[in-house]
Design an enzyme around this catalytic site. Sequence first.
Site, PDB file in Angstrom:
ATOM      1  N   GLU A  33      -1.266  -1.215  -4.989  1.00 48.85           N
ATOM      2  CA  GLU A  33      -2.486  -0.460  -5.252  1.00 48.85           C
ATOM      3  C   GLU A  33      -2.240   0.597  -6.322  1.00 48.85           C
ATOM      4  OE1 GLU A  33      -6.016   1.031  -2.528  1.00 48.85           O
ATOM      5  OE2 GLU A  33      -4.210   2.236  -2.221  1.00 48.85           O
TER       6      GLU A  33
ATOM      7  N   ASP B 253       0.876  -1.168   0.000  1.00 44.82           N
ATOM      8  CA  ASP B 253       0.000   0.000   0.000  1.00 44.82           C
ATOM      9  C   ASP B 253       0.915   1.220   0.000  1.00 44.82           C
ATOM     10  OD1 ASP B 253      -2.192   1.702   0.197  1.00 44.82           O
ATOM     11  OD2 ASP B 253      -2.276   1.540   2.381  1.00 44.82           O
TER      12      ASP B 253
ATOM     13  N   ASP C 129      -2.485   0.587   7.047  1.00 44.83           N
ATOM     14  CA  ASP C 129      -1.755   0.430   5.782  1.00 44.83           C
ATOM     15  C   ASP C 129      -1.273  -1.017   5.617  1.00 44.83           C
ATOM     16  OD1 ASP C 129      -1.219   3.580   5.112  1.00 44.83           O
ATOM     17  OD2 ASP C 129      -1.098   3.126   7.248  1.00 44.83           O
TER      18      ASP C 129
END
Length: 171
Positions: free
Chosen positions: A67, A7, A140
Amino acid sequence: MRILGIDPGYAIVGYGVVEAAGAKYHPLEYGAVTTQPQEDFGLRLKEIYEGMTELLALFRPQAASVEKLFFLSNKTTGIGVAEARGVILLALSQAGVPLFEYNPMQVKQAVTGYGKAQKHQVQEMTRRLLGLPGIPRPDDAADALALAICHGQAAGSPLRRGLMGIPRQKG
């Protein structure tokens, strides 16, 4: 298959390493690479790069799930995240780790079965799928683990196996 979920961010880069076998997932490690806001931005990027290269050397993932960038309003923050994401992608490329990118809706769909799931629903399903006693922290890291699961789900599909050059299973 060993999958590193990432992330991206520049203050906190969440990571999660998962071993995927069929529809079963086993967490190997998760956490975050963090940088301090008072540091020079170039030094922060260097810390992220070094943190990623250490993780890659330690866990030797077969794939990385990152991501895709998505931001609506704060373009200044988005630029910083894009720069951090760039050093992450560089580390992956140098390590020879194949990169797979997923947007938030794809991650939610893969983990919960619903592309518009709320953050807490994704975190709880991530916890359940990995058999963890609590929701991973920081957030996260939980997001990174969800990204790893997402790739595990996608890599198991016949279409993705064909795109990845993985032989189709007979049966």
